[in-house]
Scaffold this motif. Structure first.
Motif, PDB file in Angstrom:
ATOM      1  N   GLN A   1      43.147  55.241 -90.813  1.00 54.20           N
ATOM      2  CA  GLN A   1      42.426  55.373 -89.555  1.00 54.20           C
ATOM      3  C   GLN A   1      40.937  55.577 -89.795  1.00 54.20           C
ATOM      4  O   GLN A   1      40.097  55.067 -89.047  1.00 54.20           O
ATOM      5  CB  GLN A   1      42.998  56.534 -88.736  1.00 54.20           C
ATOM      6  CG  GLN A   1      44.393  56.277 -88.199  1.00 54.20           C
ATOM      7  CD  GLN A   1      44.419  55.027 -87.329  1.00 54.20           C
ATOM      8  OE1 GLN A   1      44.958  54.006 -87.735  1.00 54.20           O
ATOM      9  NE2 GLN A   1      43.817  55.105 -86.160  1.00 54.20           N
ATOM     10  N   PHE A   2      40.622  56.338 -90.859  1.00 57.56           N
ATOM     11  CA  PHE A   2      39.207  56.522 -91.189  1.00 57.56           C
ATOM     12  C   PHE A   2      38.562  55.195 -91.579  1.00 57.56           C
ATOM     13  O   PHE A   2      37.447  54.876 -91.143  1.00 57.56           O
ATOM     14  CB  PHE A   2      39.082  57.531 -92.336  1.00 57.56           C
ATOM     15  CG  PHE A   2      37.680  57.688 -92.853  1.00 57.56           C
ATOM     16  CD1 PHE A   2      36.715  58.357 -92.106  1.00 57.56           C
ATOM     17  CD2 PHE A   2      37.320  57.148 -94.086  1.00 57.56           C
ATOM     18  CE1 PHE A   2      35.420  58.488 -92.582  1.00 57.56           C
ATOM     19  CE2 PHE A   2      36.032  57.276 -94.562  1.00 57.56           C
ATOM     20  CZ  PHE A   2      35.071  57.950 -93.808  1.00 57.56           C
ATOM     21  N   VAL A   3      39.279  54.394 -92.378  1.00 58.53           N
ATOM     22  CA  VAL A   3      38.754  53.083 -92.768  1.00 58.53           C
ATOM     23  C   VAL A   3      38.594  52.179 -91.546  1.00 58.53           C
ATOM     24  O   VAL A   3      37.586  51.479 -91.397  1.00 58.53           O
ATOM     25  CB  VAL A   3      39.683  52.442 -93.823  1.00 58.53           C
ATOM     26  CG1 VAL A   3      39.265  51.000 -94.102  1.00 58.53           C
ATOM     27  CG2 VAL A   3      39.666  53.246 -95.112  1.00 58.53           C
ATOM     28  N   VAL A   4      39.605  52.204 -90.665  1.00 55.33           N
ATOM     29  CA  VAL A   4      39.526  51.381 -89.465  1.00 55.33           C
ATOM     30  C   VAL A   4      38.355  51.816 -88.587  1.00 55.33           C
ATOM     31  O   VAL A   4      37.636  50.983 -88.010  1.00 55.33           O
ATOM     32  CB  VAL A   4      40.856  51.461 -88.683  1.00 55.33           C
ATOM     33  CG1 VAL A   4      40.715  50.819 -87.304  1.00 55.33           C
ATOM     34  CG2 VAL A   4      41.960  50.769 -89.469  1.00 55.33           C
ATOM     35  N   HIS A   5      38.146  53.143 -88.498  1.00 55.87           N
ATOM     36  CA  HIS A   5      37.019  53.639 -87.697  1.00 55.87           C
ATOM     37  C   HIS A   5      35.693  53.138 -88.261  1.00 55.87           C
ATOM     38  O   HIS A   5      34.815  52.688 -87.502  1.00 55.87           O
ATOM     39  CB  HIS A   5      37.047  55.167 -87.668  1.00 55.87           C
ATOM     40  CG  HIS A   5      35.825  55.771 -87.040  1.00 55.87           C
ATOM     41  ND1 HIS A   5      35.589  55.741 -85.687  1.00 55.87           N
ATOM     42  CD2 HIS A   5      34.743  56.409 -87.605  1.00 55.87           C
ATOM     43  CE1 HIS A   5      34.429  56.326 -85.421  1.00 55.87           C
ATOM     44  NE2 HIS A   5      33.900  56.744 -86.563  1.00 55.87           N
ATOM     45  N   ARG A   6      35.538  53.218 -89.577  1.00 54.61           N
ATOM     46  CA  ARG A   6      34.295  52.732 -90.181  1.00 54.61           C
ATOM     47  C   ARG A   6      34.128  51.227 -89.980  1.00 54.61           C
ATOM     48  O   ARG A   6      33.025  50.745 -89.695  1.00 54.61           O
ATOM     49  CB  ARG A   6      34.280  53.054 -91.681  1.00 54.61           C
ATOM     50  CG  ARG A   6      34.116  54.520 -91.994  1.00 54.61           C
ATOM     51  CD  ARG A   6      33.830  54.731 -93.451  1.00 54.61           C
ATOM     52  NE  ARG A   6      32.635  54.018 -93.867  1.00 54.61           N
ATOM     53  CZ  ARG A   6      32.190  53.971 -95.130  1.00 54.61           C
ATOM     54  NH1 ARG A   6      32.852  54.593 -96.081  1.00 54.61           N
ATOM     55  NH2 ARG A   6      31.098  53.304 -95.432  1.00 54.61           N
ATOM     56  N   GLU A   7      35.232  50.502 -90.113  1.00 52.58           N
ATOM     57  CA  GLU A   7      35.145  49.058 -89.922  1.00 52.58           C
ATOM     58  C   GLU A   7      34.811  48.719 -88.470  1.00 52.58           C
ATOM     59  O   GLU A   7      33.992  47.826 -88.207  1.00 52.58           O
ATOM     60  CB  GLU A   7      36.461  48.400 -90.321  1.00 52.58           C
ATOM     61  CG  GLU A   7      36.421  46.884 -90.236  1.00 52.58           C
ATOM     62  CD  GLU A   7      37.694  46.241 -90.732  1.00 52.58           C
ATOM     63  OE1 GLU A   7      37.717  45.003 -90.843  1.00 52.58           O
ATOM     64  OE2 GLU A   7      38.651  46.976 -91.017  1.00 52.58           O
ATOM     65  N   ASN A   8      35.411  49.436 -87.530  1.00 52.23           N
ATOM     66  CA  ASN A   8      35.096  49.195 -86.122  1.00 52.23           C
ATOM     67  C   ASN A   8      33.632  49.504 -85.825  1.00 52.23           C
ATOM     68  O   ASN A   8      32.977  48.793 -85.049  1.00 52.23           O
ATOM     69  CB  ASN A   8      36.004  50.029 -85.220  1.00 52.23           C
ATOM     70  CG  ASN A   8      37.436  49.517 -85.225  1.00 52.23           C
ATOM     71  OD1 ASN A   8      37.692  48.375 -85.576  1.00 52.23           O
ATOM     72  ND2 ASN A   8      38.373  50.371 -84.838  1.00 52.23           N
ATOM     73  N   ALA A   9      33.130  50.579 -86.441  1.00 53.67           N
ATOM     74  CA  ALA A   9      31.713  50.906 -86.248  1.00 53.67           C
ATOM     75  C   ALA A   9      30.825  49.807 -86.813  1.00 53.67           C
ATOM     76  O   ALA A   9      29.812  49.431 -86.208  1.00 53.67           O
ATOM     77  CB  ALA A   9      31.398  52.252 -86.901  1.00 53.67           C
ATOM     78  N   ARG A  10      31.225  49.280 -87.989  1.00 52.56           N
ATOM     79  CA  ARG A  10      30.438  48.192 -88.583  1.00 52.56           C
ATOM     80  C   ARG A  10      30.501  46.941 -87.716  1.00 52.56           C
ATOM     81  O   ARG A  10      29.479  46.283 -87.469  1.00 52.56           O
ATOM     82  CB  ARG A  10      30.961  47.884 -89.989  1.00 52.56           C
ATOM     83  CG  ARG A  10      30.249  46.727 -90.675  1.00 52.56           C
ATOM     84  CD  ARG A  10      30.846  46.466 -92.047  1.00 52.56           C
ATOM     85  NE  ARG A  10      32.244  46.133 -91.978  1.00 52.56           N
ATOM     86  CZ  ARG A  10      32.695  44.902 -91.719  1.00 52.56           C
ATOM     87  NH1 ARG A  10      31.842  43.919 -91.477  1.00 52.56           N
ATOM     88  NH2 ARG A  10      33.992  44.652 -91.690  1.00 52.56           N
ATOM     89  N   LEU A  11      31.701  46.618 -87.240  1.00 47.47           N
ATOM     90  CA  LEU A  11      31.838  45.439 -86.378  1.00 47.47           C
ATOM     91  C   LEU A  11      31.045  45.599 -85.085  1.00 47.47           C
ATOM     92  O   LEU A  11      30.430  44.642 -84.595  1.00 47.47           O
ATOM     93  CB  LEU A  11      33.317  45.194 -86.068  1.00 47.47           C
ATOM     94  CG  LEU A  11      34.191  44.757 -87.244  1.00 47.47           C
ATOM     95  CD1 LEU A  11      35.652  44.665 -86.818  1.00 47.47           C
ATOM     96  CD2 LEU A  11      33.720  43.425 -87.802  1.00 47.47           C
ATOM     97  N   LEU A  12      31.063  46.812 -84.530  1.00 44.97           N
ATOM     98  CA  LEU A  12      30.288  47.049 -83.310  1.00 44.97           C
ATOM     99  C   LEU A  12      28.795  46.888 -83.575  1.00 44.97           C
ATOM    100  O   LEU A  12      28.065  46.293 -82.769  1.00 44.97           O
ATOM    101  CB  LEU A  12      30.587  48.449 -82.773  1.00 44.97           C
ATOM    102  CG  LEU A  12      29.845  48.853 -81.491  1.00 44.97           C
ATOM    103  CD1 LEU A  12      30.204  47.903 -80.353  1.00 44.97           C
ATOM    104  CD2 LEU A  12      30.176  50.301 -81.121  1.00 44.97           C
TER     105      LEU A  12
END
Length: 760
Positions: free
Chosen positions: A307-318
């Motif tokens: 979930q932490f990795v997904v959160h960072r990836e979502n932040a990067r994608l955003l």
């Protein structure tokens, strides 16, 4: 492949039928139940072998099916050893012999290695790490369930299974968990995804055997051997058949199963709930509950990490999405070449300025920009545009909005309190020195317009455009401020372009032919084709009015194509009617825009072929400015010359490079410009003016004769001029004295009269 699938299916069916009969009637020895598994795995190995012989070479795919074939043979051998032990211990069920367990365990390890070698279609380390995290979560969740409900009950049973059997089942369950998680993330490649799913499903058969052993104890061993395990061979045969059907077809691609880690979390909760409900898992010496809880803790921690990795990836994608949107907004409102505002943004800025007060707009474009593009190439033209954009930004100053509207047309919204003439003067000072990497010295024309508040943006731009048009009409390289009524010539010029398109479609153009005459005997030797426009309302429109408009709008290309085809057709008709000696040349004029048309050479060839006119009777008249237009034009002219078409250099003597042109340009005819003919008969002999005028005419004739070129004198308006030119070496001429431009019917009558005269 069909026979392998049918054979494996029959073995599975026979095993099921035998077990049903044995359960009801106990026919025959129990060892028969151990025959079906080695037979089925042998058929699976033969299917993999047959596939490898038929599939196209793909190293990863061939390696996978080779390892799977070896696995099948090891399984067949291991279960064959178990069959032999079953015959020896009958009627009792045999325990797994160490040799058989070793062969089967080796087969499982080979299968695990083969599955591990299948590429998953992920190249970057970041994506590979994310996938490994997901697969680890899924693997632990699946393994925990298989351990808790399959292997652990056999381990803690009152009559524990032999170590060899436990090891085999443990390896089989690990293969099932690993294969399921691996196949869920294959995005496409040398192994077909559906075939891989079928192979991975064989691991579930081991889980089924373990479940039967737990539920049925001693009596659950035989159905596992006769019914469940033979299905593995059938699944492998089906997978091989599916792989062969997909071989050579485009690989199916798709993303991994993003939901699998969450299913693994739900799956691991089931054993946790079980160990919490049933207290025997926490009995002294039993570490089953601790293993399950530890696995649940590890899975939960890995999910939190995911979930932490997904959160960072979502932040990067955003963040990337926001940057992309900002870039798109910038590209939608700015010119990609110069970085200036585009027309839409400039109109918006001008509209905002007019809401609060008066606004001044300066429209500017580069004089002779097309010449730079044609002679130096588009890269040089782009460099010039970028350099001129920098000049405009510097000259406009802070608070100004500078935009590129289209092509070489720029606009400046002058800041409040600044005079537009001052900005134009600064631009002129900056362009007084060469600019761009090519160090080009350029000039510009500009139009200024100032409008009061709440004026329409379109009105302001129209006024500035009218002023720019007026500046160009006054000789270019200057700027003009808008005055009332200034847009009328510009709008008339614009309407003229629209009328040209309509006139071309309506067939309002006509061709007249001016005779080219032998100065010695007055005979017609050729004609020059001249286009005329019979406007239904304005009457006869002068070529001086509509030819520049046709050049500017590009309609000169279809108009010139029509003139060319009509001239060839009419000349061929005259030759067919009056004989091959009636005309030596038919000469339409060619525009520089036609020479840049990529289809021009093909148009000339088609006009000659359709009309039947010999190529040497067609003369294309070109001005010196048209010839001096770069490498492409030179190539076109040489292609026309190679076709046999003759080229005439019109208005010779008026340009700066006339003599050098005769060396590079494949001319056949030189036409002396009218300016050297006017008044040649009025000059008194032995005066400097007479000597200079006659010297130029004589020099052109002698130069053409030395180079083997024909000469034509233009603009002859009296017999005295014709006589003087004849004495200077000119044998052919044209002009109003020799013959005015006339419709083709009138010229036909002249040619017919000449034939009658010749016959008489």
């Amino acid at each position: 492949m069909r026979r392998h699938v049918v054979s494996a299916g029959l073995i599975c069916l026979l095993g099921t039928v035998w077990f049903i009969l044995w359960t009801a009637f106990r026919p025959g020895p129990v060892a028969i139940g151990y025959v079906f598994m080695p037979l089925s795995m042998a058929v699976g190995g033969l299917a993999a072998h047959s596939l490898r012989r038929r599939m196209t070479p793909a190293p990863a795919g061939r390696r996978f099916w080779l390892l799977l074939e070896i696995c099948c043979y090891l399984f067949a051998a291991g279960f064959g050893v178990l069959l032999a032990d079953a015959v020896r211990t009958a009627p009792e069920l045999p325990a797994m012999p160490p040799l058989g367990a070793g062969l089967i365990g080796a087969g499982v390890l080979v299968a695990m290695w083969g599955v591990a070698q299948v590429p998953v279609g992920v190249s970057s380390w970041y994506e590979r790490g994310k996938q490994w995290l997901d697969r680890t979560i899924a693997f632990l969740g699946c393994s925990t369930v298989l351990w808790h409900f399959g292997i652990s009950p056999m381990f803690w049973a009152p009559d524990p299974w032999t170590p060899s059997a436990l090891v085999v089942l443990l390896l089989a369950c690990l293969f099932a968990a690993g294969a399921i998680t691996k196949v869920s993330y294959i995005a496409g490649g040398p192994v077909d995804r559906r075939a891989m799913r079928l192979v991975a499903s064989t691991g579930l058969m081991a889980a089924g055997v373990a479940l039967l052993a737990v539920l049925g104890g001693y009596h659950g061993i035989l159905p596992g051997q006769a019914v469940c395990m033979p299905v593995c061979g059938l699944l492998i045969a089906l997978g091989a058949r599916r792989q062969l059907a997909a071989d050579g077809a485009p690989a199916r691609t798709g993303g991994g199963s993003v939901w699998l880690p969450y299913l693994a979390v739900l799956a691991v909760d089931v054993p946790v709930a079980d160990v919490l409900i049933r207290p025997w898992h926490w009995a002294p010496g039993v570490w089953e509950g601790r293993v399950v809880v530890l696995a649940a803790v590890v899975v939960t921690a890995l999910v939190a990490l995911r979930q932490f990795v997904v959160h960072r990836e979502n932040a990067r994608l955003l963040r990337e999405k926001q940057e992309s949107e900002a870039l798109l907004r910038h590209e939608a409102t700015h010119d990609p070449l110069t970085g200036l505002a585009n027309r839409a943004l400039f109109r918006y800025a001008l509209d905002r300025a007019l809401e609060t007060g008066p606004a001044t707009v300066l429209l500017a474009d580069l004089d002779e920009f097309k010449t730079v593009n044609d002679s130096l190439g588009h890269d040089a033209g782009d460099g010039l545009l970028m350099a001129f954009a920098r000049v405009l930004r510097d000259a406009a100053g802070d608070g100004a909005e500078v935009a590129r509207l289209a092509g070489d047309e720029f606009a400046v919204l002058v800041p409040p309190g600044v005079m537009g003439e001052e900005v134009a003067r600064r631009i002129a000072d900056a362009t007084a020195a060469p600019i761009s990497e090519q160090r080009l010295l350029v000039k510009f024309s500009a139009g200024l317009a100032t409008a009061p508040p709440n004026t329409s943006v379109s009105d302001v731009l129209r006024q500035a455009d009218a002023a720019l048009y007026a500046a160009k009409e006054r000789g270019r390289a200057n700027w003009v401020r808008y005055a009332w009524g200034m847009e009328r010539p510009a709008s008339a010029h614009a309407r003229l372009g629209g009328d040209l398109r309509r006139a071309l479609d309506a067939g309002e153009f006509r061709i007249v032919y001016q005779p080219i005459v032998s100065l010695g005997d007055g005979e017609i030797v050729g004609v020059e084709a001249l286009v005329r426009w019979e406007h239904p309302e304005r009457g006869l429109v002068s070529p001086a009015d509509f030819i520049p408009a046709a050049e500017r709008t590009g309609l000169i290309v279809p108009l010139g194509r029509w003139v060319l085809r009509e001239t060839c057709r009419q000349a061929a008709a005259w030759i067919a009617e009056f004989g091959p000696d009636v005309l030596d040349k038919a000469a339409p004029n060619v525009s520089v825009r036609q020479l840049h048309d990529p289809d021009f050479v093909a148009d000339v060839a088609a006009a000659l072929a359709d009309s039947g006119l010999p190529a040497n009777r067609l003369v294309l008249e070109l001005t010196e400015s048209a010839v001096l237009r770069g490498q492409h034009v030179s190539q076109v002219l040489h292609e026309l010359h190679d076709m046999g078409v003759r080229l005439a250099l019109d208005d010779f003597g008026t340009g700066e490079s006339s003599l050098s042109l005769l060396r590079a340009f494949p001319a056949a005819i030189v036409k002396l410009d009218k300016s050297f003919v006017d008044g040649i008969e009025l000059d008194e002999p032995d005066t400097p003016a007479a000597d200079a005028r006659q010297a130029v005419a004589r020099a052109v004739a002698q130069l053409a004769d030395a180079l083997g070129l024909d000469t034509v004198a233009e603009g002859i308006e009296s017999q005295e001029q014709a006589d003087r030119l004849l004495r200077l070496g000119y044998h052919v001429g044209q002009g109003y004295h020799l013959g005015r431009p006339m419709p083709p019917g009138q010229l036909t009558e002249l040619l017919a009269a000449r034939r009658v005269k010749a016959a008489a």
